[in-house]
Design an enzyme around this catalytic site. Structure first.
Site, short mmCIF file in Angstrom:
data_model
loop_
_atom_site.label_atom_id
_atom_site.label_comp_id
_atom_site.label_asym_id
_atom_site.label_seq_id
_atom_site.Cartn_x
_atom_site.Cartn_y
_atom_site.Cartn_z
NE ARG A 30 54.82 85.83 81.17
CZ ARG A 30 55.42 86.17 80.04
NH1 ARG A 30 55.76 87.42 79.80
NH2 ARG A 30 55.66 85.24 79.12
NE ARG A 77 46.01 69.28 103.39
CZ ARG A 77 45.24 70.23 102.88
NH1 ARG A 77 45.40 71.48 103.27
NH2 ARG A 77 44.31 69.95 101.99
CB ILE A 136 38.60 74.73 96.11
CG1 ILE A 136 38.69 73.60 97.13
CG2 ILE A 136 39.60 74.55 94.98
CD1 ILE A 136 38.17 72.27 96.62
CG ASP A 137 37.97 74.50 101.41
OD1 ASP A 137 37.60 73.73 100.50
OD2 ASP A 137 38.82 74.20 102.27
CB ALA A 196 20.82 71.77 94.00
CD GLU A 238 35.18 68.15 102.32
OE1 GLU A 238 35.53 67.01 101.99
OE2 GLU A 238 35.96 69.11 102.33
CG HIS A 271 41.02 64.80 96.31
ND1 HIS A 271 40.49 63.93 97.23
CD2 HIS A 271 41.92 65.57 96.98
CE1 HIS A 271 41.06 64.14 98.41
NE2 HIS A 271 41.92 65.13 98.29
CB VAL A 272 36.38 65.11 90.75
CG1 VAL A 272 35.79 65.77 89.52
CG2 VAL A 272 36.67 63.64 90.48
O1 F6P Z 1 41.06 72.88 101.74
C1 F6P Z 1 40.92 72.35 100.47
C2 F6P Z 1 40.41 70.93 100.54
O2 F6P Z 1 40.28 70.43 99.22
C3 F6P Z 1 39.09 70.74 101.31
O3 F6P Z 1 37.96 71.09 100.54
C4 F6P Z 1 39.16 69.29 101.67
O4 F6P Z 1 38.40 69.01 102.83
C5 F6P Z 1 40.62 69.08 101.94
O5 F6P Z 1 41.32 70.10 101.24
C6 F6P Z 1 41.14 67.74 101.50
O6 F6P Z 1 42.48 67.66 101.83
P1 F6P Z 1 43.42 66.48 101.37
O7 F6P Z 1 43.70 66.68 99.90
O8 F6P Z 1 44.64 66.64 102.21
O9 F6P Z 1 42.68 65.21 101.59
#
Ligand code: F6P
Length: 363
Positions: A30, A77, A136-137, A196, A238, A271-272
């Site tokens: 835009r 990637r 998101i990290d 938590a 993680e 991935h949720v």
């Molecule tokens: O960097 C974002 C992220 O969602 C991380 O939190 C996670 O470790 C990684 O990507 C997972 O990557 P992929 O979707 O390639 O498994």
């Protein structure tokens, strides 16, 4: 060099998708249209760049998309782009396509790629490049928030609220593993918001045994001391080396004699956490960073990332938006590396606060 009307500006989304990426595309399309540029999307990040997959950006499609997670351009990637041949090919395609500017939306790897393209030639001279932080990290330097973090945090909190309903009903302990790669920001902020009892992050450098002891102690206190506690919620990032299943098994084994009725479960959100409807904040963040980026490129700026003001971000506000700051890409990458190594003021502050918060949550 200032851009001119009709100049072609490319935009791509790269690396892990982040909710709010579509708002960046919408905002860039835009504002770019308003300034008279030809705005083009590049599909699937650097993979699509190498395959020369350039597509027009349709405003109506983007209006709809900006309400949704993921990225309509697709993302990837690329394994080829980081190589010398990959980058040479990308530069040749950029020149052939007559781009004057490129906007890269993504995380650390994506912005490293943007930096590598600074020597590319654009239509009338060097290619102008602007980066927009999306991951998101929240593991990028030079911005207080990256796009997607707020949505991911809200998703974790909502999931934990649901988990706590069933945990409370059964008087159970849940260990919830969340994304964030090696950065504990998402786990910690979501953990505080979700109530938590403990948040385990890599940055606090605990041994496996320390973690087992700590979790066992929290469970024991919750279920043996006179208290109305009916659930224990542990959030585990993680990035913590010990596998979540191994942690649960070790804690169960340690408590099995004294508290045979203690019941624990694991939920790995995976991935949720990365999908879903972007929050209003992420939509706005995407739109505002896109706005400032396109305007800065138009004014002849290049080689920067547009960041969001906040703690530790000391640069002067941009002329386009007082909440947006521009940092040269090399500085962003260095600051990000220091953050990952735990070697920046922000990293040290986070580490200290993680420990402080822990003792407060355990009460
Ligand atoms: O960097 C974002 C992220 O969602 C991380 O939190 C996670 O470790 C990684 O990507 C997972 O990557 P992929 O979707 O390639 O498994």
């Amino acid at each position: 060099m200032k851009l001119e009307p009709k100049d072609k500006v490319g935009i791509l989304t790269s690396g892990g998708d982040a909710p709010g990426m579509n708002s960046v595309l919408r905002g860039a399309a835009r504002v770019g249209a308003e300034l008279g540029f030809e705005m083009v999307g590049i599909e699937d990040g650097y993979v699509g760049l190498l395959a020369e997959r350039f597509v027009p950006l349709d405003l109506r499609t983007l209006d709809e998309a900006s309400r949704r997670g993921g990225t309509v351009l697709g993302t990837a990637r690329s394994k080829v782009f980081p190589t010398a041949e990959g980058q040479a090919k990308a530069k040749a395609i950029i020149e052939k396509q007559g781009l004057s500017a490129l906007i890269v939306v993504g995380g650390n790897g994506s912005l490293t790629g943007a930096h590598a393209l600074l020597s590319a030639r654009g239509k009338n001279g060097p290619l102008a490049i602007g980066g927009i932080p999306a991951s998101i990290d929240n593991d990028l330097g030079s911005t207080s928030m990256a796009i997607g973090v707020d949505t991911a945090m809200n998703t974790i909190v909502e999931a934990c609220d649901r988990i706590c309903d069933t945990a409370t009903a059964h008087r159970r302990t849940f260990i919830v593993e969340v994304m964030g790669r090696d950065c504990g920001y998402l786990a910690m902020t979501a953990g505080i918001a979700a109530g938590a009892d403990l948040v385990l992050v890599r940055e606090t450098d605990k041994s496996d045994d320390e973690m087992v002891t700590q979790v066992a102690r929290i469970i024991e206190r919750a279920y043996t001391e006179p208290s109305s506690r009916r659930r224990v919620l542990i959030i585990k990032s993680e990035g913590v080396r010990m596998a979540t299943a191994a942690l649960k098994d070790a804690v169960d084994a340690r408590l099995s004699v004294r508290l045979p009725d203690v019941d624990s479960r694991i939920t790995v959100l995976g991935h949720v956490v990365r999908g879903g409807t972007p929050t209003a904040f992420d939509r706005l963040l995407g739109a505002r960073l896109a706005n400032a980026t396109v305007r800065a490129l138009a004014d002849g700026e290049t080689g920067f990332m547009a960041g969001w003001v906040g703690p530790g971000i000391t640069r002067a506000p941009s002329p386009y938006d007082p909440y947006v700051v521009f940092t040269p890409l090399p500085e962003v990458l260095e600051e990000t590396e220091r953050l990952h190594q735990g070697d920046s003021p922000l990293a040290r502050w986070r580490k200290r606060v993680y420990r402080e918060v822990e003792t407060v949550l355990e009460r």
